[in-house]
Design a protein around this motif. Structure first.
Motif, PDB file in Angstrom:
ATOM      1  N   CYS A   1      37.765  10.977  21.531  1.00 24.05           N
ATOM      2  CA  CYS A   1      39.223  10.826  21.479  1.00 24.05           C
ATOM      3  C   CYS A   1      39.975  12.138  21.631  1.00 24.05           C
ATOM      4  O   CYS A   1      41.214  12.136  21.740  1.00 24.05           O
ATOM      5  N   LEU A   2      39.277  13.256  21.612  1.00 30.41           N
ATOM      6  CA  LEU A   2      39.940  14.555  21.686  1.00 30.41           C
ATOM      7  C   LEU A   2      40.666  14.760  23.012  1.00 30.41           C
ATOM      8  O   LEU A   2      40.139  14.437  24.077  1.00 30.41           O
ATOM      9  N   THR A   3      41.880  15.276  22.937  1.00 28.84           N
ATOM     10  CA  THR A   3      42.648  15.650  24.134  1.00 28.84           C
ATOM     11  C   THR A   3      43.331  16.990  23.853  1.00 28.84           C
ATOM     12  O   THR A   3      43.241  17.534  22.752  1.00 28.84           O
ATOM     13  N   THR A   4      44.058  17.483  24.844  1.00 27.47           N
ATOM     14  CA  THR A   4      44.795  18.735  24.647  1.00 27.47           C
ATOM     15  C   THR A   4      45.956  18.555  23.679  1.00 27.47           C
ATOM     16  O   THR A   4      46.523  19.548  23.202  1.00 27.47           O
ATOM     17  N   ARG A   5      46.316  17.303  23.357  1.00 29.51           N
ATOM     18  CA  ARG A   5      47.421  17.050  22.417  1.00 29.51           C
ATOM     19  C   ARG A   5      46.945  16.822  20.992  1.00 29.51           C
ATOM     20  O   ARG A   5      47.765  16.652  20.089  1.00 29.51           O
ATOM     21  N   THR A   6      45.634  16.808  20.776  1.00 29.42           N
ATOM     22  CA  THR A   6      45.116  16.570  19.424  1.00 29.42           C
ATOM     23  C   THR A   6      45.479  17.736  18.513  1.00 29.42           C
ATOM     24  O   THR A   6      45.233  18.897  18.851  1.00 29.42           O
ATOM     25  N   ARG A   7      46.047  17.414  17.350  1.00 31.60           N
ATOM     26  CA  ARG A   7      46.427  18.443  16.381  1.00 31.60           C
ATOM     27  C   ARG A   7      45.672  18.305  15.055  1.00 31.60           C
ATOM     28  O   ARG A   7      45.531  19.282  14.315  1.00 31.60           O
ATOM     29  N   ALA A   8      45.216  17.099  14.759  1.00 29.52           N
ATOM     30  CA  ALA A   8      44.567  16.902  13.460  1.00 29.52           C
ATOM     31  C   ALA A   8      43.623  15.710  13.502  1.00 29.52           C
ATOM     32  O   ALA A   8      43.717  14.839  14.373  1.00 29.52           O
ATOM     33  N   ILE A   9      42.710  15.699  12.527  1.00 33.41           N
ATOM     34  CA  ILE A   9      41.803  14.581  12.283  1.00 33.41           C
ATOM     35  C   ILE A   9      42.051  14.112  10.856  1.00 33.41           C
ATOM     36  O   ILE A   9      42.126  14.931   9.932  1.00 33.41           O
ATOM     37  N   MET A  10      42.202  12.812  10.668  1.00 35.15           N
ATOM     38  CA  MET A  10      42.359  12.255   9.326  1.00 35.15           C
ATOM     39  C   MET A  10      41.180  11.331   9.050  1.00 35.15           C
ATOM     40  O   MET A  10      40.969  10.359   9.779  1.00 35.15           O
ATOM     41  N   CYS A  11      40.398  11.634   8.021  1.00 36.00           N
ATOM     42  CA  CYS A  11      39.266  10.777   7.680  1.00 36.00           C
ATOM     43  C   CYS A  11      39.534  10.069   6.351  1.00 36.00           C
ATOM     44  O   CYS A  11      40.374  10.502   5.558  1.00 36.00           O
ATOM     45  N   ILE A  12      38.830   8.969   6.134  1.00 34.47           N
ATOM     46  CA  ILE A  12      38.936   8.190   4.905  1.00 34.47           C
ATOM     47  C   ILE A  12      37.536   8.064   4.304  1.00 34.47           C
ATOM     48  O   ILE A  12      36.576   7.750   5.011  1.00 34.47           O
ATOM     49  N   HIS A  13      37.434   8.295   3.008  1.00 24.84           N
ATOM     50  CA  HIS A  13      36.160   8.076   2.301  1.00 24.84           C
ATOM     51  C   HIS A  13      36.228   6.675   1.703  1.00 24.84           C
ATOM     52  O   HIS A  13      36.627   6.486   0.545  1.00 24.84           O
ATOM     53  N   TYR A  14      35.822   5.696   2.499  1.00 28.86           N
ATOM     54  CA  TYR A  14      35.962   4.304   2.075  1.00 28.86           C
ATOM     55  C   TYR A  14      35.058   4.011   0.880  1.00 28.86           C
ATOM     56  O   TYR A  14      33.888   4.385   0.861  1.00 28.86           O
TER      57      TYR A  14
ATOM     58  N   ASP B   1      37.042  22.726  13.077  1.00 25.56           N
ATOM     59  CA  ASP B   1      36.972  24.182  13.220  1.00 25.56           C
ATOM     60  C   ASP B   1      36.748  24.587  14.672  1.00 25.56           C
ATOM     61  O   ASP B   1      37.369  25.533  15.166  1.00 25.56           O
ATOM     62  N   ASP B   2      35.858  23.871  15.352  1.00 25.37           N
ATOM     63  CA  ASP B   2      35.543  24.209  16.747  1.00 25.37           C
ATOM     64  C   ASP B   2      36.763  24.071  17.653  1.00 25.37           C
ATOM     65  O   ASP B   2      36.908  24.815  18.635  1.00 25.37           O
ATOM     66  N   HIS B   3      37.644  23.120  17.341  1.00 32.12           N
ATOM     67  CA  HIS B   3      38.800  22.855  18.201  1.00 32.12           C
ATOM     68  C   HIS B   3      40.118  23.317  17.583  1.00 32.12           C
ATOM     69  O   HIS B   3      41.191  22.976  18.088  1.00 32.12           O
ATOM     70  N   LYS B   4      40.019  24.075  16.493  1.00 32.70           N
ATOM     71  CA  LYS B   4      41.204  24.619  15.811  1.00 32.70           C
ATOM     72  C   LYS B   4      42.184  23.509  15.428  1.00 32.70           C
ATOM     73  O   LYS B   4      43.388  23.573  15.695  1.00 32.70           O
ATOM     74  N   LEU B   5      41.627  22.489  14.772  1.00 29.85           N
ATOM     75  CA  LEU B   5      42.418  21.349  14.315  1.00 29.85           C
ATOM     76  C   LEU B   5      42.508  21.347  12.799  1.00 29.85           C
ATOM     77  O   LEU B   5      41.688  21.947  12.116  1.00 29.85           O
ATOM     78  N   VAL B   6      43.487  20.647  12.277  1.00 26.11           N
ATOM     79  CA  VAL B   6      43.627  20.453  10.840  1.00 26.11           C
ATOM     80  C   VAL B   6      42.837  19.209  10.440  1.00 26.11           C
ATOM     81  O   VAL B   6      42.896  18.186  11.137  1.00 26.11           O
ATOM     82  N   LEU B   7      42.111  19.281   9.336  1.00 23.63           N
ATOM     83  CA  LEU B   7      41.411  18.114   8.804  1.00 23.63           C
ATOM     84  C   LEU B   7      42.143  17.640   7.556  1.00 23.63           C
ATOM     85  O   LEU B   7      42.370  18.412   6.622  1.00 23.63           O
ATOM     86  N   ILE B   8      42.526  16.361   7.568  1.00 20.14           N
ATOM     87  CA  ILE B   8      43.143  15.721   6.407  1.00 20.14           C
ATOM     88  C   ILE B   8      42.156  14.704   5.865  1.00 20.14           C
ATOM     89  O   ILE B   8      41.658  13.858   6.605  1.00 20.14           O
ATOM     90  N   GLU B   9      41.870  14.792   4.566  1.00 20.07           N
ATOM     91  CA  GLU B   9      41.013  13.798   3.913  1.00 20.07           C
ATOM     92  C   GLU B   9      41.874  12.826   3.114  1.00 20.07           C
ATOM     93  O   GLU B   9      42.617  13.241   2.228  1.00 20.07           O
ATOM     94  N   ASP B  10      41.759  11.547   3.428  1.00 16.90           N
ATOM     95  CA  ASP B  10      42.335  10.512   2.572  1.00 16.90           C
ATOM     96  C   ASP B  10      41.249  10.149   1.563  1.00 16.90           C
ATOM     97  O   ASP B  10      40.338   9.383   1.857  1.00 16.90           O
ATOM     98  N   ALA B  11      41.373  10.729   0.369  1.00 11.07           N
ATOM     99  CA  ALA B  11      40.386  10.497  -0.690  1.00 11.07           C
ATOM    100  C   ALA B  11      40.937   9.548  -1.746  1.00 11.07           C
ATOM    101  O   ALA B  11      40.595   9.651  -2.930  1.00 11.07           O
ATOM    102  N   ALA B  12      41.780   8.604  -1.318  1.00 12.75           N
ATOM    103  CA  ALA B  12      42.435   7.680  -2.247  1.00 12.75           C
ATOM    104  C   ALA B  12      41.432   6.913  -3.095  1.00 12.75           C
ATOM    105  O   ALA B  12      41.674   6.663  -4.280  1.00 12.75           O
ATOM    106  N   GLN B  13      40.310   6.511  -2.491  1.00 17.74           N
ATOM    107  CA  GLN B  13      39.289   5.757  -3.216  1.00 17.74           C
ATOM    108  C   GLN B  13      38.161   6.656  -3.730  1.00 17.74           C
ATOM    109  O   GLN B  13      37.198   6.153  -4.301  1.00 17.74           O
ATOM    110  N   ALA B  14      38.285   7.947  -3.527  1.00 13.64           N
ATOM    111  CA  ALA B  14      37.154   8.848  -3.766  1.00 13.64           C
ATOM    112  C   ALA B  14      37.420   9.886  -4.843  1.00 13.64           C
ATOM    113  O   ALA B  14      36.729  10.908  -4.894  1.00 13.64           O
TER     114      ALA B  14
END
Length: 384
Positions: free
Chosen positions: A116-129, A144-157
């Motif tokens: 899904c990565l493109t030149t417009r990608t700015r962040a990845i949001m993951c969920i710990h289901y 890190d490799d693509h200089k993106l921000v990682l957001i963790e949705d740890a609502a259940q975690a």
């Protein structure tokens, strides 16, 4: 007696602390109990900046606002997720890109993210289901490799660990939820975990209606004024007083929910061994918080049949999220490839009752009915 799907935990000190707030007459946010909650959580996150919020949804919206997205900027997130995730991206001006999950964890697939990565990608949001870690180390590496921000949705975690680290500590920004459906709760509440110091000042301005109030209170400026677009997401001291009582008892609460989780796993393991269902893929020595127990059955028909069968015995079981790509709101997202695993997970998922006050006898009763369901189906198939 009926076994509900969940029941909010009470520790005994909640109303005493709420009465303390009432007696002092200071109900507005960012007070004594807010600071106590933030310090308690920060200690678990190696001193990360913690800012309490009205809800997990508010925390997600704050995290996405901090990204400073421009029109057309993309955030990759799992199709099997809650609408709050996509809403947060859209409200921040970005484009949600729906990637697929892995059946083993219910979490975001690194391979799907790569696609899904493109030149417009700015962040990845993951969920710990279900409090079970997704492949967050691999996602961190991609970010890190693509200089993106990682957001963790740890609502259940909340209070789940992975490789010796708290879930919610891997992302630049992470979010927590404390609504009444969660193991640790205050009716409605949340928090943003800021692991990247680059966001500290911006988060303070955002929280304080776009002002430099924090600098003013610190004495570094003579007055506070509007600096940038902002909002107010600080919860009431009443909520934070309630939550602090929960946090004080959190380790014991999680210890018990883990016991229930692994009691289910042991009782239902013969079904998994026989290939009749798939159980959550987590080892007992990992730091899972026991927030939710589920099994994946053969298909959507069997899912609905098992839920109905348990209901006949006054046991409330549920499935969960309808994948985001199946809703009308999908028109506001971008879908590079059909998220097939997300749909399979949804069609096969059955969540069993799990809450702190649940007795061993109740766990055994649920497990026995699940085992009986599969035994009866096998007998009926043999007859036919």
């Amino acid at each position: 007696m009926k076994i509900p799907f969940d029941r909010p935990t009470m520790t005994g000190n909640e109303m005493r602390y709420v009465e303390d707030v009432n007696a002092k007459g200071i109900h507005i946010g960012q007070g004594e109990y807010t600071r106590k909650c933030e310090r308690w959580i920060a200690e678990r996150y190696a001193g990360a900046r913690i800012e309490m919020t009205f809800s997990g949804t508010t925390a997600l919206e704050a995290a996405c606002s901090l990204l400073g997205l421009a029109a057309g900027d993309e955030v990759i997130l799992p199709a099997y997720g809650f609408p709050s995730c996509v809403n947060a991206v859209i409200r921040a001006g970005g484009v949600p890109v729906l990637a697929d999950i892995e059946l083993e964890t219910g979490g975001l697939s690194p391979d799907s993210v790569q696609a899904c990565l493109t030149t417009r990608t700015r962040a990845i949001m993951c969920i710990h289901y279900a409090g079970i870690p997704c492949r967050v180390r691999d996602l961190r590496r991609i970010a890190d490799d693509h200089k993106l921000v990682l957001i963790e949705d740890a609502a259940q975690a909340f209070l789940s660990h992975h490789h010796g680290r708290m879930l919610g500590s891997w992302g630049n920004l992470s979010t927590l939820s404390f609504n009444s459906k969660k193991t640790i709760h205050c009716g409605q509440g949340g928090a943003i975990v800021i692991n990247d110091v680059a966001y500290h000042d911006r988060a303070d301005v955002l929280r304080d209606r776009g002002t430099n109030r924090v600098q003013f209170l610190a004495g570094s400026v003579s007055e506070y004024s509007w600096q940038a677009p902002g909002t107010s997401f600080s919860p009431s001291e009443l909520n934070m007083a309630f939550l602090f009582a929960q946090l004080e008892a959190a380790d014991g609460i999680v210890r018990r929910t883990r016991e229930i989780f692994f009691r289910y796993a042991a009782a239902l393991s013969p079904l998994a061994s026989a290939g009749l269902c798939v159980l959550p893929g987590i080892a007992e020595n990992q730091g899972h918080n026991g927030s939710l127990f589920y099994l994946l059955v053969a298909n959507i028909g069997e899912r609905d049949a098992l839920i109905a069968y348990l209901s006949q015995s006054e046991i409330t079981a549920q499935f969960h999220f309808v994948p985001l790509h199946l809703g009308e709101g999908s028109k506001y997202t971008k879908i590079s490839t059909v998220p097939r695993q997300s749909q399979i997970f949804y069609e096969r998922l059955v969540r069993l009752p799990l809450f702190h006050a649940m007795s061993d006898a109740e766990v055994d009763r649920v497990s026995a009915r699940v085992l009986q369901f599969f035994a009866e189906r096998a007998a009926n198939i043999k007859k036919s």
